[in-house]
Design an enzyme around this catalytic site. Structure first.
Site, short mmCIF file in Angstrom:
data_model
loop_
_atom_site.label_atom_id
_atom_site.label_comp_id
_atom_site.label_asym_id
_atom_site.label_seq_id
_atom_site.Cartn_x
_atom_site.Cartn_y
_atom_site.Cartn_z
N GLU A 87 39.94 32.63 34.74
CA GLU A 87 40.20 33.89 35.27
C GLU A 87 41.69 34.37 34.68
O GLU A 87 42.71 33.65 35.07
CB GLU A 87 40.30 33.96 36.78
CG GLU A 87 38.95 33.38 37.58
CD GLU A 87 37.74 34.08 37.29
OE1 GLU A 87 38.27 35.63 37.06
OE2 GLU A 87 36.90 33.88 36.94
N CYS A 135 46.33 40.26 39.59
CA CYS A 135 45.60 40.41 38.42
C CYS A 135 44.81 41.77 38.62
O CYS A 135 44.56 42.60 37.56
CB CYS A 135 44.88 39.24 37.81
SG CYS A 135 44.05 38.60 38.96
#
Ligand code: FDA
Length: 944
Positions: free
Chosen positions: A707, A741
């Site tokens: 990720e 993020c």
């Protein structure tokens, strides 16, 4: 005073009220609007279409936009017949003025324009009833100081008007006096509210005016009540009359009435109490379900009604110290109040009934005929800006449980309307268990206190006095005060890796043999263990990661959610799964663990992400080597300590302490089978390259679960609800100082709304406070360390060369802070529009139209989260088709994905497209074996 109020008294009063009230209909139910509403009563989708149109109308510029929205809503409702047909007809640019006019006409039923002329006309009309008024400055949500100032000025204006002989009486919302109204910052909120309240109270004193504090959502109730009693005490010697609205749908309201009695006695003055049933029932119900908090209101209307009657009786019995105002439109409830007032011999000035302007006028007139003292609550303001208020009233007038509908439209019998409320025996709450662990409700003082205690304990314990300057030690620091060394930890020497991996492999074999049920039991025990210490875990993040209370609490809750979710998922995946069996051939598959996983976790969700990836590896039967980012080490250590308590062996799941070199050595190690990584794109791509380069002694392919970052955009359409868009953008961009993020770092506004959005965004951003996250009066804290601070400051310098600095906030001088910064005129090719900053830096861009905004949003190497604020169904559909992001959020903030509810993860250079906290995640930690068995023996086909 002899006897007491009897049911016969109540019925007699109620019947006489109804008899005269039912002679005519309220104005709203008459004429065209009446026909529209009546038709909408039996057509829920059409009713929703109408309300959606009313909601968006103030934002729409021009007849084409108005027509387009009306047509889209009616189309979506699927309604047909005469009225929808006519409404569709009106949904043409040339005729849309008709629809707008009709809505304004409806609004006029409930709102008065804020002009001396309109006020004089309204006062005159109500004097004829006769009825007094209480005036309310209705408007939009207050997000900025300028808006709060404007509200104060409107209240002052109202106080200064010609009241035609009446003593001015105002209803005010304390939340409208301060944009940041937060139970976590009670002292700061009070200061901000008082700064605008003081001139209002001074002006009220000049005219002996009454100020009634309206009651709002339950989350703010305790804070509003506390502020009100402070006001009573702090301004007790001044010549104003304090009053407060209290809601009967809350079981705890009896306690607040007792507090009012005490306050009145203590301060030697009468206090007004307006008893209402409560206007936010539907929202409280929805929010409590979404948040997993208990529903604060009664669930049964009869329970509210019965409680209201009881409280009305209590209030009217104490007119010696209270000024009871019984507010509502329910003939039965009001008959009860009148019976009690008569029983106590109360006269005008000692009590009154209050009703809303434009509601139940025939009942109002009937009350006036019976000489009941009356006051009408009149919202004043811009007809279009008061839409939220209008919708609330329309909902009330058309809800099936509404007394107004039952009295005048459903033709309910007098007996039915006047029947005493029958409270059913309380049943177990219908609320289904929350999908995720509820976040801490910081509006509760007990929870605030517990959290503060945990924080104080952790602050007291975390002081490293060890002065050794050994490079093999990692120093955990507090980013708000970097000289504060929270702890020193010895790094794992690279030479130990072989031994660690070897023992992990052995432990993994034992672990796998235990079977799924046992592994799940361990993980659930770990979840319980963390939950038992949730405030301690969160306190560590406040100190080490610089997270404000709410964000730290959310991270801990998410960690617990991962443990639950992956446990449940594994129970589905475990065992043999039949594909297709034929006579003579059996086919099934099962999942097997890959072996040894390395978990490389980031510092920004120091518990949740580490726990999530580790839980996934463990529950699927692997060993998990935890290598957390060093700035999140204390959380990782606490996790490992919690694992000790629930017998998750260290050999199976060791905590390795180190930086880049350790990470690289683990990734490259030939005995590693899975690498689970969350972090930056640069490191992620390095890991993918290294992991996919097999070494000579490596006889398998490594699986990488990866990720990475994002450059996420929120699109704001021309018809967006700016109250919501501004709040959503600020939460998404500046939450945890932009160090997520999923954070929003680009806003793409459709040209026609860009300027207005910018103005409100800056003004709202100015109300946010940056400082020590341990102090809950600050909304946002520092960046994680000096390197992160430098990077953010560098990007701000780059932004200044590329675009125009629109706004910059202020932050403390010391500590790892970077000021929140908003750039405008940002172009797609600018670095601040393309590169991930990981700090509170926001780039504003404009697009000529919605479709171009989507194209701009998609123009990125990343594709993680994305948001859209729009109220046009076609645009929301277009976004779902064309906006290429892993997580698309419509009309809400783009951060805060909940495990299992919004599986999370991106595509492009953001990730693999298999989402964390989603149904496919665990499979990446396993390999699938498919078994096909021929069971036919020489022509014999067994049954099974
Ligand atoms: P009615 O008898 O039809 O009661 C409707 C009410 O019942 C709903 O509003 C809700 O409270 C309750 N209810 C509906 N379904 C329920 C269920 N399933 N279970 C339990 N309860 C249910 N409100 C507020 O919150 N703060 C305020 O400051 C004010 N101020 C105010 C001033 C004045 C002068 C008036 C007349 C009203 C208010 N209100 C208010 C609004 C008030 O709370 C209420 O929503 C309306 O008056 C409707 O109640 P009635 O008695 O008129 O109708």
């Amino acid at each position: 005073m002899a006897g007491s109020v009897t049911e016969a008294d109540i019925l007699a009063i109620g019947q006489s009220l109804l008899q005269s009230a039912r002679q005519s209909k309220p104005a709203l139910y008459r004429g065209v609007s009446g026909q529209i509403l009546e038709r909408c009563l039996n057509d829920a989708p059409l009713r929703a279409a109408l309300f959606r149109f009313i909601d968006v109308l103030p934002q729409l510029k021009g007849s084409a936009a108005q027509a387009g929205h009306l047509a889209a809503y009616i189309e979506e409702s699927g309604s047909s017949g005469l009225l929808p047909g006519l409404m569709k007809l009106a949904a043409r640019p040339s005729l849309s003025w008709l629809a707008t006019l009709q809505v304004k006409h409806m609004a006029q039923n409930f709102l008065v324009e804020e002009s001396p002329h309109a006020m004089a006309a309204m006062l005159k009309a109500l004097a004829a009833v006769p009825a007094n008024i209480t005036l309310d400055a209705v408007g939009e949500a207050v997000l900025t100081d300028a808006e709060a100032d404007a509200y104060r000025d409107r209240v002052l204006w109202q106080l200064a008007q010609d009241w035609q002989g009446q003593v001015p009486h105002l209803s005010i919302k304390l939340t409208a006096l301060a944009p940041a109204f937060d139970p976590l910052d009670a002292a700061g909120t009070k200061k901000r509210v008082y700064s605008r309240l003081l001139p209002i109270i001074e002006a009220a004193c000049v005219r002996n005016a009454t100020l009634t504090v309206d009651m709002e959502h339950h989350e703010l109730k305790d804070q509003i009540v506390a502020l009100f009693f402070d006001m009573v005490a702090d301004f007790k010697d001044m010549r104003w009359q304090p009053a407060i609205a209290l809601q009967a749908y809350l079981p705890e309201t009896g306690d607040d009435i007792r507090r009012a009695l005490n306050s009145a006695q203590r301060n030697g003055r009468k206090i007004g109490v307006r008893l209402v049933k409560g206007a936010y029932w539907d929202q409280e119900q929805a929010w409590s379900q979404e948040r997993g908090w208990p529903m604060p209101c009664f669930r049964d209307k009869a329970a509210t009604d019965a409680h209201y009657e009881k409280l009305a009786a209590e209030l009217l019995a104490r007119s010696d110290v209270l000024l009871p105002a019984i507010a509502g439109h329910n003939p039965r409830s009001l008959a009860v109040a009148i019976a009690h007032a008569r029983h106590h011999g109360l006269r005008t000035g000692q009590w009154e009934v209050q009703m809303l302007y434009g509601m139940a006028e025939p009942l109002r007139n009937a009350l006036a005929q019976q000489k009941v003292p009356l006051r009408i609550y009149v919202p004043a303001g811009d007809l279009l800006a008061g839409m939220a208020y209008l919708i609330r009233r329309l909902l009330e007038n058309t809800a099936s449980t509404s007394i107004l509908r039952q009295t005048w439209l459903d033709a309910s019998s007098d007996d039915a309307l006047l029947k005493a409320p029958e409270v059913p025996t309380p049943k177990a709450p219908e609320q289904s268990p929350p999908a995720t662990l509820p976040l801490s409700d910081f509006s509760r003082s007990d929870i605030r206190n517990d959290f503060a205690k945990a924080l104080a304990a952790a602050s007291g314990a975390l002081h490293s006095n060890d002065r050794t300057d050994d490079p093999a030690l990692h120093l955990s620091r507090n980013p708000h005060q970097p000289s504060w060394v929270l702890g020193r930890t010895r790094m794992t020497p690279l030479s130990k890796i072989n031994v660690v991996i070897e023992s992990a492999r052995k432990a993994q074999q034992e672990w796998h043999k235990k079977g799924t049920a046992v592994r799940v039991r361990h993980l659930l025990a770990l979840a319980d263990q963390i939950e038992a210490e949730r405030h301690h875990f969160a306190a560590l993040q406040v100190l080490e990661a610089g997270k404000p209370w709410r964000e730290a609490d959310a991270d801990v809750a998410e960690a617990i959610d991962f443990l639950h979710y992956y446990s449940t998922q594994m129970l589905y995946l475990a065992g043999a799964h039949t594909t297709t069996n034929f006579p003579g051939e059996h086919n099934h598959y099962r999942y097997r663990p890959r072996g040894v996983a390395v978990v490389i976790a980031p510092w920004n969700f120091p518990l949740a992400i580490l726990t999530g990836m580790t839980a996934a590896a463990l529950v699927t039967g692997n060993a998990a080597l935890m290598k957390p980012a060093l700035p999140g080490l204390l959380s990782a250590q606490a996790l490992r300590a919690a694992m000790d308590k629930v017998d998750i062996p260290t050999a199976l799941c060791p905590l390795l302490v180190g930086g880049v070199e350790l990470g690289q050595a683990l990734v490259a190690h030939p005995q590693v089978d899975v690498i689970a990584f969350t972090g930056s794109r640069a490191v992620g791509l390095d890991i993918l390259r290294a992991a996919h380069t097999p070494y000579a002694e490596q006889a398998h392919l490594k699986q990488v679960v990866c990720e990475m970052g994002g450059k996420n955009a929120i699109i704001v359409d021309a018809d967006a609800d700016l109250d919501e868009a501004v709040l959503g953008i600020l939460a998404s961009a500046f939450g945890y100082s932009g160090q997520k993020c999923s954070a929003c770092s680009r806003v793409i506004a459709v040209e026609s709304i860009a300027e207005k959005l910018q103005e409100r965004l800056i003004a709202a951003a100015q109300t946010l406070r940056w400082g020590n996250p341990a102090d809950p009066s600050f909304d946002h804290g520092p960046l994680i360390n000096e390197a992160a601070q430098k990077k953010a400051l560098d990007y701000i310098a780059i932004g200044q060369t590329e675009a125009r600095l629109l706004w910059q906030g202020s932050v403390p001088d010391s500590g790892c802070y970077s000021p929140p910064t908003i750039f405008t005129d940002v172009k797609p090719e600018h670095r601040i529009a393309r590169e991930e900053v990981f700090g509170p830096v926001l780039a504003l861009m404009t697009a000529p139209d919605f479709a171009s905004a989507i194209t701009m949003a998609n123009d990125s190497d990343y594709a993680l989260t994305g948001g859209v604020y729009s109220r046009l169904p076609q645009h929301l559909e277009l976004a779902q088709r064309e906006y290429r992001v892993g997580n698309l959020y419509l009309n809400r903030r783009i951060t805060g994905a909940r495990v299992g509810v919004q599986p999370f993860g991106g595509i492009a250079l953001s990730g693999t497209g298999i989402q964390v906290g989603g149904p496919d995640y665990l499979k990446q930690f396993m390999w699938m074996q498919s078994v096909s068995q021929n069971v036919m023996r020489k022509g014999f086909v067994p049954d099974v």
